[in-house]
Write an enzyme that holds these catalytic residues in place. Structure first.
Site, PDB file in Angstrom:
ATOM      1  CD  GLU A 130      -2.955  -1.019  -0.064  1.00 53.17           C
ATOM      2  OE1 GLU A 130      -2.848  -0.064  -0.856  1.00 53.17           O
ATOM      3  OE2 GLU A 130      -3.813  -1.916  -0.196  1.00 53.17           O
ATOM      4  CB  ALA A 131       3.729   2.093  -2.204  1.00 52.96           C
TER       5      ALA A 131
END
Length: 216
Positions: free
Chosen positions: A98-99
C-alpha cells in the site's frame, strides 16, 4: 487483483525475467516487507508471511517479525510508522505494501537508499490514493529503464465473482469503486476541483494580449 499474493511470491521466491534474476529469501537475500502502519504489518502481512512459509524456517522472531529461511536469507516485516527506524540497512529486496499510503519522504529519503549498496530491487504495491507521488512514480516507471508498471482491476481475480463487484459498486459509489476495485487514479474524495482543470496548458511565460477565463 492479488497484490499481497504477488508480494509473498516476491519476498520468498524472488522474481524477474529469469529464476534468480531478482533474488528472494530462499536465494539467500535479505528482504524487507514494509506496511504503512504497524496494525497492517502485525495483523495482515505477518500472519500471511508465516502461512506462506509453511513452517520451513530456521529462525523466527514474533517480536521482530523476522523469518530466516534455509540458506541464510530472511524476510522482515516492518511498518513506516517510525521512518527513522528503517534507516541504515542494506537490502537485497523490498516490498512496500500500500505504497500510496506511505509518505513520499519515507520512500525517497529512507527506503530507496537501503537498496543502493546491494543494488537491491523494489516492488511497490498499492491501491491508488489520489494522484500523489505513487501516481507520479507509476507513470515514470512505464518509460524508465529498469522499471515496469502494472495496473490490474479486482475483476481480473477469478476468486471474486461479478455479483460481488456489482454489489460493491452500489454500496461504495462510482468514485470509490473506481479507486478501490478498478485501480484507477481518481481525485481525492471531497476535492473542491477536478484534477483535469490543472493540466500543463494553464502555465505560460507572458500574459496574452487578450484572454478569457471561466469561473467554477
Amino acid at each position: 487483483a492479488g497484490k499481497t499474493a504477488t508480494g509473498l511470491q516476491a519476498v520468498i521466491r524472488g522474481h524477474g525475467p529469469s529464476r534468480g534474476a531478482l533474488r528472494g529469501a530462499i536465494d539467500g537475500a535479505k528482504i524487507w516487507w514494509v506496511a504503512p502502519v504497524y496494525k497492517i504489518a502485525n495483523e495482515v502481512i505477518w500472519p500471511d508471511l508465516k502461512k506462506a512459509c509453511g513452517g520451513a524456517w530456521t529462525d523466527k522472531s514474533e517480536t521482530e517479525h523476522y523469518i530466516e529461511l534455509p540458506g541464510g536469507g530472511s524476510v522482515t516485516v516492518k511498518s513506516a510508522d517510525n521512518p527513522d527506524s528503517l534507516r541504515g540497512v542494506g537490502l537485497d529486496g523490498l516490498v512496500v505494501d500500500e505504497a500510496a499510503f506511505v509518505p513520499k519522504r519515507v520512500w525517497t529519503e529512507v527506503l530507496r537508499p537501503t537498496l543502493t549498496d546491494r543494488r537491491g530491487w523494489a516492488m511497490l504495491n498499492s491501491t491508488p490514493n489520489g494522484m500523489n507521488w505513487f501516481y507520479e512514480l507509476w507513470n515514470r516507471a512505464k518509460t524508465t529503464e529498469g522499471w515496469a508498471a502494472w495496473q490490474l482491476p479486482t475483476s481480473c481475480n477469478p476468486i471474486i465473482g461479478a455479483d460481488e463487484l456489482e454489489a460493491a459498486m452500489l454500496d461504495v459509489g462510482p468514485r470509490a469503486f473506481a479507486q478501490e476495485y478498478e485501480a484507477q487514479f481518481t481525485d481525492v474524495e471531497g476535492a473542491e476541483f477536478a484534477s483535469e482543470y490543472f493540466h500543463d496548458g494553464i502555465w505560460f511565460d507572458q500574459w496574452p494580449a487578450e484572454y478569457t477565463f471561466r469561473v467554477v
